[in-house]
Enzyme design. Structure first.
Site, PDB file in Angstrom:
ATOM      1  N   GLU A  37      -5.055  20.328 -15.398  1.00 29.62           N
ATOM      2  CA  GLU A  37      -3.910  19.419 -15.613  1.00 29.62           C
ATOM      3  C   GLU A  37      -2.708  20.307 -15.844  1.00 29.62           C
ATOM      4  OE1 GLU A  37      -3.829  16.240 -15.402  1.00 29.62           O
ATOM      5  OE2 GLU A  37      -5.955  15.748 -15.412  1.00 29.62           O
ATOM      6  N   CYS A  81       4.631  16.892 -20.017  1.00 29.39           N
ATOM      7  CA  CYS A  81       4.344  17.269 -18.631  1.00 29.39           C
ATOM      8  C   CYS A  81       4.874  16.237 -17.652  1.00 29.39           C
ATOM      9  CB  CYS A  81       2.849  17.459 -18.442  1.00 29.39           C
ATOM     10  SG  CYS A  81       1.899  16.028 -18.945  1.00 29.39           S
ATOM     11  N   LYS A 128     -10.730  25.540 -27.170  1.00 29.38           N
ATOM     12  CA  LYS A 128      -9.699  26.449 -27.675  1.00 29.38           C
ATOM     13  C   LYS A 128      -8.354  25.738 -27.611  1.00 29.38           C
ATOM     14  CE  LYS A 128      -6.730  29.305 -25.978  1.00 29.38           C
ATOM     15  NZ  LYS A 128      -5.635  29.229 -26.959  1.00 29.38           N
ATOM     16  N   GLU A 141       9.883  23.393 -13.710  1.00 28.47           N
ATOM     17  CA  GLU A 141       9.714  22.596 -14.927  1.00 28.47           C
ATOM     18  C   GLU A 141      10.441  23.316 -16.064  1.00 28.47           C
ATOM     19  OE1 GLU A 141       5.817  22.909 -16.780  1.00 28.47           O
ATOM     20  OE2 GLU A 141       5.801  20.751 -17.082  1.00 28.47           O
TER      21      GLU A 141
HETATM   22  P1  NAD Z   1       0.163  27.569 -21.339  1.00 31.58           P
HETATM   23  O1  NAD Z   1      -0.349  27.576 -19.949  1.00 31.58           O
HETATM   24  O2  NAD Z   1       1.021  28.673 -21.776  1.00 31.58           O
HETATM   25  O3  NAD Z   1      -1.025  27.503 -22.389  1.00 31.58           O
HETATM   26  C1  NAD Z   1      -1.977  26.463 -22.378  1.00 31.58           C
HETATM   27  C2  NAD Z   1      -3.256  26.965 -23.009  1.00 31.58           C
HETATM   28  O4  NAD Z   1      -3.789  28.001 -22.187  1.00 31.58           O
HETATM   29  C3  NAD Z   1      -3.084  27.570 -24.407  1.00 31.58           C
HETATM   30  O5  NAD Z   1      -4.197  27.204 -25.194  1.00 31.58           O
HETATM   31  C4  NAD Z   1      -3.086  29.067 -24.124  1.00 31.58           C
HETATM   32  O6  NAD Z   1      -3.510  29.841 -25.199  1.00 31.58           O
HETATM   33  C5  NAD Z   1      -4.082  29.143 -22.974  1.00 31.58           C
HETATM   34  N1  NAD Z   1      -3.984  30.337 -22.138  1.00 31.58           N
HETATM   35  C6  NAD Z   1      -2.903  31.144 -21.940  1.00 31.58           C
HETATM   36  N2  NAD Z   1      -3.222  32.176 -21.117  1.00 31.58           N
HETATM   37  C7  NAD Z   1      -4.520  32.009 -20.774  1.00 31.58           C
HETATM   38  C8  NAD Z   1      -5.426  32.735 -19.942  1.00 31.58           C
HETATM   39  N3  NAD Z   1      -5.053  33.831 -19.290  1.00 31.58           N
HETATM   40  N4  NAD Z   1      -6.683  32.283 -19.813  1.00 31.58           N
HETATM   41  C9  NAD Z   1      -7.078  31.157 -20.441  1.00 31.58           C
HETATM   42  N5  NAD Z   1      -6.274  30.430 -21.254  1.00 31.58           N
HETATM   43  C10 NAD Z   1      -5.005  30.842 -21.410  1.00 31.58           C
HETATM   44  O7  NAD Z   1       0.886  26.152 -21.520  1.00 31.58           O
HETATM   45  P2  NAD Z   1       1.659  25.634 -22.789  1.00 31.58           P
HETATM   46  O8  NAD Z   1       2.964  26.343 -22.827  1.00 31.58           O
HETATM   47  O9  NAD Z   1       0.769  25.641 -23.976  1.00 31.58           O
HETATM   48  O10 NAD Z   1       1.872  24.093 -22.383  1.00 31.58           O
HETATM   49  C11 NAD Z   1       2.901  23.662 -21.590  1.00 31.58           C
HETATM   50  C12 NAD Z   1       2.413  23.397 -20.182  1.00 31.58           C
HETATM   51  O11 NAD Z   1       1.352  22.455 -20.210  1.00 31.58           O
HETATM   52  C13 NAD Z   1       3.484  22.751 -19.330  1.00 31.58           C
HETATM   53  O12 NAD Z   1       3.523  23.365 -18.070  1.00 31.58           O
HETATM   54  C14 NAD Z   1       3.019  21.308 -19.219  1.00 31.58           C
HETATM   55  O13 NAD Z   1       3.498  20.642 -18.070  1.00 31.58           O
HETATM   56  C15 NAD Z   1       1.536  21.458 -19.223  1.00 31.58           C
HETATM   57  N6  NAD Z   1       0.895  20.196 -19.602  1.00 31.58           N
HETATM   58  C16 NAD Z   1       0.297  19.446 -18.627  1.00 31.58           C
HETATM   59  C17 NAD Z   1      -0.277  18.206 -18.950  1.00 31.58           C
HETATM   60  C18 NAD Z   1      -0.911  17.336 -17.901  1.00 31.58           C
HETATM   61  O14 NAD Z   1      -1.526  16.335 -18.254  1.00 31.58           O
HETATM   62  N7  NAD Z   1      -0.809  17.661 -16.629  1.00 31.58           N
HETATM   63  C19 NAD Z   1      -0.270  17.779 -20.272  1.00 31.58           C
HETATM   64  C20 NAD Z   1       0.336  18.581 -21.238  1.00 31.58           C
HETATM   65  C21 NAD Z   1       0.912  19.794 -20.884  1.00 31.58           C
END
Ligand code: NAD
Length: 490
Positions: free
Chosen positions: A251, A285, A176, A386
């Site tokens: 992650e 990130c 997803k 962040e």
């Molecule tokens: P997010 O947590 O809002 O969403 C990430 C994914 O999770 C999306 O596909 C979203 O639809 C899904 N999601 C949301 N609620 C959910 C739930 N209750 N159950 C299951 N899935 C759910 O994050 P974002 O805003 O898309 O991305 C930004 C974040 O990602 C930042 O905090 C960034 O640091 C992190 N990030 C981390 C890495 C890493 O390698 N550590 C890499 C890229 C991004």
């Protein structure tokens, strides 16, 4: 657009069962660039059932690892073939510059090639068992059905870190992508169909986290959930994954320190401190948004940063001279604005940026100016949380010990950097910094051969490298008694 705007379930391209659609928006000008299915729990359940059947009844996990590896490598080749189209889709969907997207596609092809090659190199081992007339071996088997959830900032890069090792190890999966940036992931599912990955092995469901994501992380037929995204979502996923004690790979975010000593190569450190933050408008990130600068050079360093930042060219990712694109969405822009306001209220000094640009050409996009705060202290929200935008906080230090203490004062532990010409000091700091990656005289470099992941609340497990493949395997010990005899204990 030459792209199937559908989901991929059990080898078929399908709409959402509900018939609902979601408009995908270009963050540069808010134009609708695609209409994709808005799947929900029903679509997720159909995809999980297909992946379960393909794993339990199909041949995929029994296919020799070398054959699986060849297919994974071929996906990498097709990504190279379609690099320009994929880069275009990524820039359209995320707003990042074409140059960045082209770089992403090269990296992504490299990830598929790396895991394609590695697929048949992890065959297990024989144990010298302390038992006569026996054979004891350890084998690695696929985990089973994997749920994979990705974020919007590096949509296809993050997907590749999950797809390539999961397939190489013989798993089946349901992915997803973020609901706001699904385009390149759809394209790669087209490529996986083209190379001949069997029906049911890879499934794509589009939709929100609350519906599709929650179903994947709670469903009993999913054996592993691999998630990249924010901490708050990661915590929810951990809870819902506990229902059937799923394998878990998280992650999560980072607020990454970058320590600059007075004996660093000043020009290079300034240049890379900027690269470390402002790529993709800080929506990374591992962005080095927490600068920790030696008191002896602090004022000069900040001055040099500000002079460079003032000249940044913001604009469309498709213009040659654009250095920084927009933020991803109106909602995210509002979050970054609130984050900066909190910094001002807490007493940090805003030295540049801190608002949206006034350029009339940028008013339709979600642009925010590169921003620098000085006089920051560890108790401030902008230092601890962040921001995921183009915002740097600068703190001062007076000793090596203080620099490392500041760097470690965080709930995060994703990545960090240290800049100095003193080799021993660099190694001492790197050893003491509690992070999954530490760069010495560099920032934000990664490659498929080295593991990636976080200490502390930045995550659980590792992607990339050999650990990134091991994450998708279960370890099994098989003990074979070659001379069974009664024991007569009872
Ligand atoms: P997010 O947590 O809002 O969403 C990430 C994914 O999770 C999306 O596909 C979203 O639809 C899904 N999601 C949301 N609620 C959910 C739930 N209750 N159950 C299951 N899935 C759910 O994050 P974002 O805003 O898309 O991305 C930004 C974040 O990602 C930042 O905090 C960034 O640091 C992190 N990030 C981390 C890495 C890493 O390698 N550590 C890499 C890229 C991004």
């Amino acid at each position: 657009m030459n792209l199937k705007q559908q989901q991929y379930i059990n080898g078929e391209w399908v709409d959402a069962q509900s018939g609902k659609k979601r408009s995908i928006i270009n963050p540069y000008n808010q134009e609708v660039i695609a209409e994709v299915p808005e799947g929900d729990e029903k679509d997720a359940r159909a995809a999980i059932a297909a992946a379960r059947e393909a794993f339990d009844e199909g041949d995929w996990s029994w296919t020799p690892a070398s054959e699986r590896g060849e297919l994974v490598t071929k996906i990498g080749h097709l990504i190279e073939r379609d690099q320009e189209e994929l880069a275009y889709l990524e820039s359209l969907d995320t707003g990042k510059t074409m140059e960045e997207s082209r770089g992403d596609m090269e990296d992504i092809a490299g990830v598929f090639r790396y895991y394609g090659e590695l697929a048949d190199k992890e065959g297990g081992e024989l144990i010298d068992a302390p038992v006569k007339d026996s054979v004891s071996k350890v084998v690695r088997e696929p985990v089973g059905v994997c749920g994979q959830i990705t974020p919007w900032n590096y949509p296809l890069l993050q997907a590749s870190w999950k797809l390539a090792p999961a397939l190489a190890a013989g798993n089946t999966l349901v992915m997803k992508p973020s609901e706001i940036t699904p385009l390149t992931t759809i394209k790669v599912f087209e490529l996986m169909e083209e190379v001949g990955i069997p029906a049911g092995v890879v499934n794509l469901v589009l939709g929100s986290g609350a519906t599709v994501g929650a179903e994947l992380s709670s469903h009993d037929d999913v054996d592993l959930i691999s998630f990249t995204g924010g901490i708050a979502t990661g915590k929810k996923i951990m809870q819902s994954a506990s229902g059937n004690v799923k394998n878990l790979a998280l992650e999560l975010g980072g607020k990454n320190p970058n320590i600059i000593f007075a004996d660093a190569d000043f020009e290079t450190a300034v240049d890379q401190a900027l690269n470390g933050v402002f790529f993709h408008a800080g929506q990374i990130c591992s962005a080095g948004t927490r600068l920790i600068v030696d008191e002896a050079i602090h004022d000069d360093f900040v001055h040099a940063l500000v002079e460079r930042v003032k000249n940044f060219k913001l604009g469309s990712g498709f213009e040659q001279d654009t250095q920084m694109g927009p933020l991803i969405s109106a909602e995210h822009l509002a979050k970054v604005e609130a984050y900066v306001e909190a910094g001002v209220k807490e007493g940090a000094s805003l030295v540049v940026g801190g608002r949206r640009p006034e350029d009339p050409e940028l008013q339709q996009g979600f642009f925010y100016l590169p921003t620098i705060f000085t006089n920051c202290t560890t108790d401030m929200t902008v230092v601890q949380e962040e921001g995921f935008g183009p915002v740097i906080t600068v703190e001062k230090f007076r000793s090596e010990k203080e620099a490392v203490t500041l760097a470690n004062d965080s709930i995060y532990g994703l990545a960090g950097g240290v800049w100095t010409m003193d080799i021993a000091k660099a190694e001492r700091c790197a050893a003491r910094m509690r992070m999954g990656t530490v760069w010495i005289n560099d920032f934000n470099l990664y490659f498929p051969h080295a593991p990636w992941g976080g200490f502390k609340q930045s995550g659980i497990g590792r992607e990339l490298g050999r650990p990134g493949l091991e994450e998708y395997t279960e370890t099994k010990h098989i003990f074979h008694n070659l001379k069974p005899e009664p024991i007569h204990w009872f």
